[in-house]
Scaffold this active site. Structure first.
Site: not given
Length: 267
Positions: A2-3, A52, A256
């Site tokens: 989740p951002e 986060k 990523r």
């Protein structure tokens, strides 16, 4: 993962549903039993997020720190709650609000002292969703870095809360190659990126969706998933750019997935 907007959205919901009243905290799974015992029966005074990280502040000064990681999620329900389903790390019940929530699968769920919370904040970069954020703080690091801006935007010690979607999309919106060195970015370009994040990310908090495509481009090929708004480049490798028609590219940067348009982001 989740951002940041997801954590701020959670913090807002927990503030509305639980803050200002006694909450009962337990750990059906048992892995957070000692921490739950430290705050059980106390008043939750405040819920906030930094990047986060989710922070629940209690009247004793103890703070429950949650990082969802890849698999963590809160599951809310009205009272009375049923028996825990699965491995519930933490259960919070706010009798006064009529709601409870179960936390499953976080990478971190722990009790911190106020000095430890301060130390966590020092390790994190500026969060575009926090009113106390100083955009000059990340700029100082970016301006002297030989790392790519694509990597720097994902470094939570530089900018807190930006993840893969916002990284890919904000760089596209400003025509900046993710491979450009931070030192070559320029203060005005950074200020424009920061201002865009400050505008885009609250929309994610309010709606739960990352809306990043400008209205004039919000047509044509649908989103990468049925329940997501359109993106410019995120998860669109091999497709035509919505603006220039070039083929959207994909690579891996520091572990990523990276998405960009070689036509619009050639600099």
């Amino acid at each position: 993962m989740p951002e940041g907007h997801t954590l701020h959205r959670l913090a807002r919901r927990h503030q509305e549903r639980f803050a200002g009243a006694v909450v009962r905290v337990s750990s059906p799974q048992g892995r957070f039993a000692d921490g739950a015992a430290l705050v059980d029966g106390q008043v939750l005074t405040r819920s906030e997020a930094h990047g986060k990280h989710l922070l629940h502040h209690y009247e004793s000064g103890a703070v429950v720190h949650v990082h969802l990681g890849l698999y963590g999620k809160f599951y809310d329900s009205e009272l009375p709650m049923g028996e825990p389903i699965g491995q519930v790390r933490m259960r919070m019940v706010g009798a006064g609000s009529g709601f409870g929530t179960d936390l499953r699968g976080p990478s971190a769920c722990e009790v911190l002292t106020p000095p430890e919370v301060d130390a966590l904040a020092e390790r994190l970069g500026a969060d575009p969703l926090r009113p106390d954020a100083d955009p000059d703080r990340p700029l100082r690091r970016i301006a002297r870095s030989r790392r790519s801006i694509g990597a720097l935007l994902m470094d939570q010690s530089v900018i807190a809360g930006v993840g893969n979607v916002y990284r890919a999309e904000v760089l596209f919106r400003h025509g900046i190659s993710p491979y450009r060195e931070g030192a070559a970015l320029g203060a005005e370009q950074w200020q424009a990126i920061w201002a865009d994040l400050v505008e885009l990310m609250p929309v994610g908090v309010a709606t739960g969706r990352m809306h990043v495509v400008r209205p004039e481009h919000d047509h044509g090929e649908p989103s990468y998933a049925p329940d997501r708004p359109r993106t410019y480049v995120y998860r669109r490798q091999g497709a035509a750019c919505r603006v220039c028609g070039a083929t959207v590219a994909h690579a891996v940067m520091e572990g990523r997935n990276l998405f960009w348009c070689p036509g619009c982001q050639s600099g």
